[in-house]
Design an enzyme around this catalytic site. Sequence first.
Site: not given
Length: 356
Positions: A70, A98, A112, A213
């Site tokens: 992203d 992550y 987000d 997300r």
Amino acid sequence: MTDRPSGPSSAPRPDAGPARPDAARSAGSVLERSGLVIVDKPAGMTSHDVVSRLRRLFRTKRVGHAGTLDPDATGVLVVGVERGTKFLAHLVSDDKRYTADIAFGTTTVTDDAAGEVLTRATPEALAAVTEDRIRTAFSHQVGEIMQRPSSVSSVKVDGRRAHELVREGREVTLPARPVTVHALDVTAVADGAAAPVPTASVAVHCSSGTFIRAIARDVGEELGVGGHVTALRRTAVGPFGIDGARTLDALEAEARAGEDSAADGSGPADDAAPAGGAAPVPALSLTLDEAVVRSFPVREISDAEGADLALGKWLRPVGMRGVYAAVTPSGRAVALVRERGDRAASVFVARPHGLS
């Protein structure tokens, strides 16, 4: 054709650690220019923006990336150069890592902080969000789960990206699909008693296709207050970790240093611009040979067998499962090979005959 049975080298080679020393190199043959660049993507850029920058730095249009990040996310982006772009099609990693910061109490259209706010929880509801409830909700996201991807994503709907449809004002609800979260560690928590907005920091080890997300959204939904990601960083894609990644600024500086060195003659002879006028480019993180060996189990083959694979011929199988790298004694990864029946045939020839 004869084969040498695979020995201890049949396992993928371990991560070689940080990228090679910062030293610009002159443009050579296609194979010399082929490989991977592991980029530490900054926030505020799309993955395609990174590719555009590297096309300029490496002076070629043959640059592509694997695994979109992203725009607001940072971290590992695996980029292929020259024949490295074709290798990316075979680099299917089911292993990504992550770290993320998550805020509870607000839902957004993008799941987000960049998206329009959809709902806000009441102070009373937030005060009831305890650390135990937060940790329990995250534990429900571990294992083989069905996850609905975030609507603002690159997932395709009838041939178009979901985020394109959302920007046109269309309501998009993507179907849930199976993903695997191998591990999820909650590294920090501020609950409703400690802060007006409860937050959590997590480290996630998951399969490809998992949306962090969506984890934030679903945990917030279970808590009854909503949630969204406020910071996201990818720390590894398969064997390629953040420790071996370089920033775009570092790559730019490396290219400039190479140009200066070539101009004043202070650099090594092989770093100077070649007679044809091609300017130095940054060093690859991994050559094509190194990338192939890092990513796949290895079968050692003879030079004669390597020549056969380069011509598109097949070898006799040796009982190895899945796709593996066929590597000559000199360390040249000639091809990726899969065994079927009485043949071990190439699925990707890294070093085709006639290409230097």
